[in-house]
Every structure is written in C-alpha cells, then in structure tokens.
Scaffold this motif. Structure first.
Motif: not given
Length: 431
Positions: A363, A404, A408, A410, A415, A417, A424
């Motif tokens: 990610v 999801a 994605c 962080t 998180l 996505c 989102y």
C-alpha cells in the motif's frame, strides 16, 4: 461531490484466507519505489496472529476520477476535471472521523500527484494542463481554511533547511533553479541553468545537494539551501557523447556511458574521480548500501563495491532490488509487472537469497512512519489486508475488506481505499 461524508458504523468481517501466508525460503517480485522501501524484515512470515476485527468505517463520497490524498490529519479530494466554465475544487475532511473541514476553489486545471502537510499549510503539486507544454505548478494553501497562499511554476521539493526548491527546464530548453520560502513563496536564491538535467541528493527525505549537468559534459554541484556552487567540472567531452545515465548514489555521482558502457564514480562535493569500471550492458544504477546495483539492458543485476568499483555478484533472476535495514528486497524478472508479487530477501554482500517474503501488493504510505500494509485479492471478492510488522518480521492478517476495490494508501493508523461504488472508505488499522 456531496456536501459531506456518509458515516457507516459497524465492524469489518473476516473471511477465510484463500492462500497460505508466506513461507521461507524462495521468491520473486518486481521493483519497489520511494517509500515502499519500508518493507524490510519480512523473512519470518510463516507465523501469523489471530485476526483482529477493526472498528467503524467512514465513507467519503467522491466523483469518478477524483484524486485522493492523506495529508497529516486531513483527507483531501481533488475534484475531477469538470465541464468548461466550472472551476475545480479541493475538499478536505478531518481524520479520523471524516467530518467536512472545508472546500476551496482550485485555480489550476490539471493533474496532481502530491498533497503534503507542511507546518500549517498544504503543498499541492501537479501540472497546469492549460499552459503551454503542461508546465509543472506548485500551490500552497492554508491547512485550516484551504485559502490559497501562493502559486508558482515548477514542482516543489523540500530542502534540508525547510524551504522549497522549484526547478524548470530540460534537455531542450534552459531553465531556472529557485529556492523559495515555504510560508510565502518569497525568493531565497535563484540560478539560471543551461539545457540539461537536474539530480538531487536526499538526506531524510530532504534535498541537500543539487547536481546540474549539460550535454557538453559540464557538471555543477550546489548547496541546496544556499545555492552556493561547490564545484564545477567538465567530466566528458563531445567525443564521448552524452552519458546515458547520470545519477546521485549516496555520496557519489555516477555516470554510465560509452560502448561498451563504463561506470565512473566521482565524489559528490569535489567531483574527484573515485573509480572507473567497465560493465557490459549497464543501463542505470541503484543505491544498494555497501554495493552499487546496476540494471542491465538484457535484464538482471550486476553489483560493484561502492568504495572501490570492484565487480561483485551478478544474478540474472532479479528485475530490481531495494536496500532496507542492511539487506535487499528483490523482485524477479518473471514476475515483474503490476499487481500482487512475490518478494525475496537478499544478502547484499553475496546476493544469496536469505528469505522468501511472500506475495503482497504494498500500500502507498502517506508518511515514512506509516505502518507497512500488504494487500491481495480475496477469491470471494474484496481485499485481504495484513500489517507487516517491521519490529518482529511477522505478518498480522487484519481483515477482508469485502467492498474495497483498490487504490489504497495509509494515513497513520488508517487505511484509505477506493470502494466499488467510487467512494472512499477509511478503516482503522488498530483498535
């Protein structure tokens, strides 16, 4: 875009995994870039911990084509290109709850690749599609209100002293190097440069050296904070031809050129030659810590000792490697490409495979200190999410995100996505 977020409370469900977690010891993968170098010590992936369910999900509505960024404690959406006559907008939402913070007009119609939080401001960098040649542009907006503070041409890079570098020009046209105050865009120093190429040396994600080279072989090294020229030298002439690669690798300036290719290393601050080594089919160099890794035209890797240039190990299996905590994360030729990939851990001194890291799509982190998160598709739909624990070298499965779709990143312990409906979702990674 709706005027505010939709709040959905509930827990994520865990579904059985379709694929065993990684096991030692062999593997492959593809190139890892920028902050993804954080996938470090994953050799002990065999052990897994019980799945922990995470708490509430926040859903932020977004139009198809919107660009999303995590910037400190804000989740920022850049509206997609709109019909002629309508101005695009930035929309910010507070984290972790997703409450609307502000909306502000966006004075530039183009694509944007970073929105970064910096000391009470947001640094927005992209390009202006309405200008001649789609020129790069940087805007600084107030972090609390979204009000535009200043806008200038060029893509911004943070300097070691906290100010910003804005560079323009390329091989076809002359350009400028400008250092500006982050707060107000006030000019700190400026230098006009001939057509050519600019390379930077970074320390802790900030640039402290600027290297400019032109086609005639003239190389100039500047202190990035002051603009002072530290050294200027002619490193190649017209008969040599322009090198195919000029790169900053640690404290060295590396050039690759000639037929067959020769790799030459110079000390960065004095441009004194350190070593010169022929390497067949060498294409470009990578910083692998104690060794310099060279990608070849035919694929595979060659290594040179960084101090002496002495040839080291070679291996045609690997498409790319990335140094991390004194070892190398390697990706294999056969698995290079988009999507989930196998990763291997190498000893940089010998090139020996010392661990199989498993199959994950990493990610995109918003910050270097974000947790390292891996994803892979679940056969029943959605994404399997796991945290890669750097302190223990283990993988902790978190959940299966059934709605999801990907894209994605962080943001601290969250998180973010894209969901199947285009909105989102923001999930808590920890309790």
């Amino acid at each position: 875009m709706s005027s505010g977020p939709t709040i959905e409370l509930g827990e994520l469900r865990h579904e059985p995994e379709s694929e065993a977690l990684p096991r030692p010891p062999r593997g492959a993968g593809r190139p890892l870039r920028c902050a993804l170098v954080l996938l470090l010590v994953l050799a002990g992936l065999a052990a897994s911990t019980p799945v922990q369910r995470r708490s509430a999900v926040v859903v932020v509505s977004a139009r198809l084509g919107a660009e999303a960024f995590v910037a400190g404690d804000l989740f920022v959406l850049v509206e997609p290109t709109v019909e002629q006559g309508r101005q695009r907008r930035l929309a910010a939402y507070r984290l972790p709850g997703g409450e609307p913070a502000w909306q502000a007009p966006l004075p530039v119609n183009g694509r944007f690749w970073t929105v970064t939080a910096m000391a009470g401001t947001l640094l927005v960098t992209g390009y202006d599609a309405t200008s001649d040649g789609a020129a790069n542009v940087t805007m600084v907006v107030d972090r609390a209100t979204g009000a535009l503070r200043w806008q200038q041409p060029g893509a911004a890079v943070e300097l070691a002293d906290g100010n910003l570098l804005l560079a323009s020009g390329d091989w076809d046209r002359a350009g400028t190097l400008r250092a500006v105050d982050r707060c107000c865009g006030t000019l700190r120093w400026r230098a006009d440069v001939a057509p050519g190429e600019v390379n930077l040396r970074f320390t802790e994600a900030r640039a402290d050296r600027i290297v400019h080279n032109d086609a005639a072989g003239r190389v100039e090294v500047r202190d990035a904070s002051t603009g002072e020229v530290l050294v200027t030298k002619d490193l190649w002439g017209p008969a040599d031809g322009r090198p195919q690669s000029v790169q900053v690798v640690g404290d060295l300036l590396l050039t690759i050129g000639g037929t067959p290719p020769v790799v030459s290393a110079y000390g960065l601050d004095r441009l004194d030659r350190r070593w010169r080594t022929p390497v067949d089919q060498a294409l470009y160099a990578m910083d692998c810590g104690r060794v310099v890794c060279l990608q070849t035209r035919s694929g595979g890797l060659r290594t040179l000792d960084a101090a002496s240039g002495r040839p080291g190990w070679t291996d045609d299996r690997w498409a790319s490697v990335t140094p991390s905590h004194g070892q190398l994360i390697a990706s294999a030729q056969s698995s290079a490409g988009p999507g989930t990939e196998d990763l291997s851990l190498l000893d940089p001194a010998t090139g020996r495979v010392i661990g199989e890291l498993g199959r994950w799509d990493l990610v995109r982190p918003a910050r270097l200190d974000d947790p390292v998160i891996g994803l892979r598709r679940h056969p029943d739909g959605g994404l399997l999410v796991a945290e890669l624990d750097l302190s223990t070298g283990t993988v902790r499965p978190l959940d299966v995100l059934t709605d999801a779709a990907g894209d994605c990143q962080t943001g601290g312990d969250r998180l973010i996505c894209r969901r199947r409906d285009g909105s989102y979702g923001l999930w808590q990674l920890r309790r």
